[in-house]
Design a protein around this motif. Structure first.
Motif, PDB file in Angstrom:
ATOM      1  N   HIS A 169       6.324  27.984 -45.582  1.00 41.45           N
ATOM      2  CA  HIS A 169       6.129  27.518 -44.253  1.00 41.45           C
ATOM      3  C   HIS A 169       6.535  28.641 -43.085  1.00 41.45           C
ATOM      4  CE1 HIS A 169       5.716  23.651 -46.776  1.00 41.45           C
ATOM      5  NE2 HIS A 169       4.569  23.500 -45.926  1.00 41.45           N
ATOM      6  N   SER A 170       6.412  28.160 -41.887  1.00 45.89           N
ATOM      7  CA  SER A 170       7.011  29.034 -40.921  1.00 45.89           C
ATOM      8  C   SER A 170       8.494  29.262 -41.036  1.00 45.89           C
ATOM      9  CB  SER A 170       6.587  28.407 -39.423  1.00 45.89           C
ATOM     10  OG  SER A 170       5.139  28.278 -39.339  1.00 45.89           O
ATOM     11  N   ILE A 171       8.806  30.501 -40.765  1.00 48.32           N
ATOM     12  CA  ILE A 171      10.079  30.724 -40.455  1.00 48.32           C
ATOM     13  C   ILE A 171      10.575  30.345 -38.969  1.00 48.32           C
ATOM     14  CG2 ILE A 171      12.214  32.524 -40.409  1.00 48.32           C
ATOM     15  CD1 ILE A 171      10.159  33.964 -42.651  1.00 48.32           C
ATOM     16  N   VAL A 172      11.467  29.660 -38.900  1.00 50.66           N
ATOM     17  CA  VAL A 172      12.130  29.147 -37.452  1.00 50.66           C
ATOM     18  C   VAL A 172      13.316  29.265 -37.326  1.00 50.66           C
ATOM     19  CG1 VAL A 172      12.105  27.135 -35.938  1.00 50.66           C
ATOM     20  CG2 VAL A 172       9.850  27.510 -37.450  1.00 50.66           C
ATOM     21  N   ARG A 173      14.176  29.878 -36.200  1.00 55.37           N
ATOM     22  CA  ARG A 173      15.254  29.994 -35.904  1.00 55.37           C
ATOM     23  C   ARG A 173      15.876  28.561 -35.295  1.00 55.37           C
ATOM     24  NH1 ARG A 173      17.467  34.856 -36.067  1.00 55.37           N
ATOM     25  NH2 ARG A 173      19.212  34.185 -34.339  1.00 55.37           N
ATOM     26  N   ARG A 174      16.776  28.096 -36.004  1.00 57.53           N
ATOM     27  CA  ARG A 174      17.431  26.729 -35.702  1.00 57.53           C
ATOM     28  C   ARG A 174      19.009  26.573 -36.104  1.00 57.53           C
ATOM     29  NH1 ARG A 174      16.891  23.320 -40.233  1.00 57.53           N
ATOM     30  NH2 ARG A 174      15.221  24.014 -41.632  1.00 57.53           N
ATOM     31  N   PRO A 175      19.543  25.937 -35.367  1.00 53.49           N
ATOM     32  CA  PRO A 175      20.731  25.564 -35.780  1.00 53.49           C
ATOM     33  C   PRO A 175      21.398  24.982 -36.856  1.00 53.49           C
ATOM     34  CG  PRO A 175      20.385  23.936 -34.065  1.00 53.49           C
ATOM     35  CD  PRO A 175      19.179  24.900 -34.346  1.00 53.49           C
ATOM     36  N   VAL A 176      22.072  25.481 -37.890  1.00 53.01           N
ATOM     37  CA  VAL A 176      22.518  25.009 -39.156  1.00 53.01           C
ATOM     38  C   VAL A 176      24.002  25.144 -39.479  1.00 53.01           C
ATOM     39  CG1 VAL A 176      20.209  25.513 -40.396  1.00 53.01           C
ATOM     40  CG2 VAL A 176      22.123  27.246 -40.148  1.00 53.01           C
ATOM     41  N   ALA A 177      24.569  24.339 -40.334  1.00 54.90           N
ATOM     42  CA  ALA A 177      25.891  24.190 -40.298  1.00 54.90           C
ATOM     43  C   ALA A 177      26.354  25.404 -41.539  1.00 54.90           C
ATOM     44  CB  ALA A 177      26.493  22.829 -40.910  1.00 54.90           C
ATOM     45  N   ILE A 178      27.124  26.354 -40.949  1.00 56.00           N
ATOM     46  CA  ILE A 178      27.542  27.161 -42.102  1.00 56.00           C
ATOM     47  C   ILE A 178      29.267  27.284 -42.206  1.00 56.00           C
ATOM     48  CG2 ILE A 178      27.689  29.742 -42.703  1.00 56.00           C
ATOM     49  CD1 ILE A 178      25.036  28.672 -42.441  1.00 56.00           C
ATOM     50  N   GLY A 179      29.411  26.289 -43.192  1.00 58.51           N
ATOM     51  CA  GLY A 179      30.962  26.112 -43.347  1.00 58.51           C
ATOM     52  C   GLY A 179      31.370  24.989 -42.159  1.00 58.51           C
ATOM     53  N   ASP A 180      32.361  25.308 -41.395  1.00 55.05           N
ATOM     54  CA  ASP A 180      32.679  24.577 -40.131  1.00 55.05           C
ATOM     55  C   ASP A 180      32.052  24.955 -38.881  1.00 55.05           C
ATOM     56  OD1 ASP A 180      34.235  22.956 -42.032  1.00 55.05           O
ATOM     57  OD2 ASP A 180      36.086  24.249 -41.787  1.00 55.05           O
ATOM     58  N   ASN A 181      31.163  25.837 -39.048  1.00 52.14           N
ATOM     59  CA  ASN A 181      30.693  26.466 -37.776  1.00 52.14           C
ATOM     60  C   ASN A 181      28.900  26.380 -37.727  1.00 52.14           C
ATOM     61  OD1 ASN A 181      32.984  27.593 -37.066  1.00 52.14           O
ATOM     62  ND2 ASN A 181      32.491  29.238 -38.418  1.00 52.14           N
ATOM     63  N   ILE A 182      28.416  25.960 -36.360  1.00 49.13           N
ATOM     64  CA  ILE A 182      27.067  25.990 -36.341  1.00 49.13           C
ATOM     65  C   ILE A 182      26.569  27.287 -35.657  1.00 49.13           C
ATOM     66  CG2 ILE A 182      25.168  24.713 -34.951  1.00 49.13           C
ATOM     67  CD1 ILE A 182      26.464  22.588 -36.669  1.00 49.13           C
TER      68      ILE A 182
END
Length: 403
Positions: free
Chosen positions: A347-360
């Motif tokens: 599907h489409s590649i969409v830039r969005r906020p994700v949790a990386i460790g304790d950071n967004i």
């Protein structure tokens, strides 16, 4: 004089629809030159003339269904003027000359309406019942002019039909379009898959950061070395092959009360064309490197666009990948392809906020979907398969080293 006969197409294909006459009556044709394009359930086939000469007559019109072994045109010497010879006694409707009356058998033996192939084709397009047409010909033969005249004449309102229904059909708000043979086949097979399989879909998401960075670093070098563009499809094809090797039941099919485990990896790549979706195969994808996979996909896409795919290109696949992202799809549940038990949806590649460790963080993310036949594949294998594809795409160096 030579007959143009519909050749043997494939074991499972016995008929087709004439989509386009390349050569018209009166035109010269060389031996081996294409004269007609035939649309079958799977691909378009161009039929050649075995003899040089002049096209004397077409024995079937565009839109007619013709069978393997049927004579559809005559090539001969002379002026090429269409002959007015009588049809053969055992000829089918599509085998009769354009100017010669043809029998419409759609209503059975009791309603053997005389009509030319062109008239029948026009009537089908307009949704007109041939039996309702009053021909000018005293012999009762229906011609194109009769169909056109009937289509422009005021239509009587059936006593049993509500007035609103008739008005809605005649006020121009609805356009009736006959489905192409390929679209009919696609519709039939998709419905069969839904009715004959226990299809489920599981989802996951991929962080595309690393594969996009790697592709950005390597694309120029890759193009210079292989004369191929480095796309995402080669990464996903490699990841799918690796996952299929670990989860072999995803690369299988059901045959009666047996499961056929496939020890080959012919990966179907769904390609959208004007005539509908087709799925040609990258054969032996496990034996190909990234450049060979990209080259194979590009070649198949070009052949699909130009209606040059062969039956061999379309048969024998073991698993399919479809990319709805090229059209902007964020998430979907792809339908299984034929007898296969698994299909991967990108599907489409969409830039969005994700949790990386304790950071967004803002990351380029893609949802992926695996539709599978639950009769063969359990939840553990389906989830494991999709998770492995995710892990490999998120660590693309492993794919490069593995190839």
């Amino acid at each position: 004089m030579a007959e143009i006969i519909v050749p043997e197409l494939a074991e499972s294909i016995t008929e087709g629809t004439i989509s386009r006459w390349i050569k018209q009556p009166g035109e010269n044709v060389e031996r081996g030159e294409f004269i007609v394009e035939l649309e079958t359930d799977k691909v378009n086939v161009e039929i050649i003339s075995e003899e040089a000469g002049i096209i004397q007559e077409h024995l079937a019109a565009e839109g007619d269904t013709v069978e393997v072994g049927q004579v559809i045109a005559i090539v001969g010497e002379g002026s090429g003027a269409p002959a007015a010879s009588a049809p053969k006694a055992d000829a089918t409707p599509a085998e009769k000359v354009e100017e010669t009356p043809a029998v419409d058998e759609s209503s059975g033996a009791e309603d053997r309406t005389l009509a030319s192939p062109a008239a029948r084709k026009l009537a089908r397009e307009k949704g007109i019942d041939l039996a309702a047409i009053n021909p000018v010909d005293p012999m009762g033969r229906i011609k194109v002019q009769d169909v056109e005249a009937h289509g422009s004449a005021p239509k009587a309102q059936p006593a049993t039909a509500p007035a609103s229904k008739v008005e809605a059909a005649d006020d121009g708000r609805i356009t009736r379009e006959k489905m192409t043979r390929r679209r009919q086949t696609i519709a039939k097979r998709l419905l069969e898959v839904r009715q004959s399989t226990a299809m489920l879909t599981t989802f996951n998401e991929i962080d595309m950061t690393k594969v996009m960075e790697l592709r950005s670093r390597k694309k120029d070098e890759f193009f210079d070395q292989y004369d191929q563009r480095l796309g995402f499809m080669s990464f996903f094809t490699k990841a799918v092959v690796a996952a299929l090797k670990k989860y072999p039941y995803v690369n299988s099919e059901i045959d009666g009360d047996e499961i056929l485990l496939k020890n080959f990896y012919d990966i179907g790549i769904a390609v959208s064309t004007e005539g509908g979706l087709v799925v040609p195969n990258v054969v032996d994808a496990d034996r190909k490197n990234f450049a060979e996979i990209e080259g194979a996909i590009r070649e198949l896409a070009l052949k699909a666009r130009d209606n040059k795919l062969t039956i061999a290109d379309m048969t024998g696949g073991s698993f399919t990948i479809t990319n709805g992202g090229v059209f902007g799809s964020l998430m979907s549940t792809p339908i299984l392809n034929g007898t296969q038990v698994g299909i991967l949806g990108m599907h489409s590649i969409v830039r969005r906020p994700v949790a990386i460790g304790d950071n967004i963080e803002i990351r380029p993310m893609m949802y992926i979907a695996l539709s599978y036949d639950h009769r063969v594949i359990d939840g553990k294998d389906s989830v494991g398969f999709l998770k492995m594809v995710k892990e490999l795409i998120e660590n693309p160096e492993d794919l490069l080293l593995g190839s």
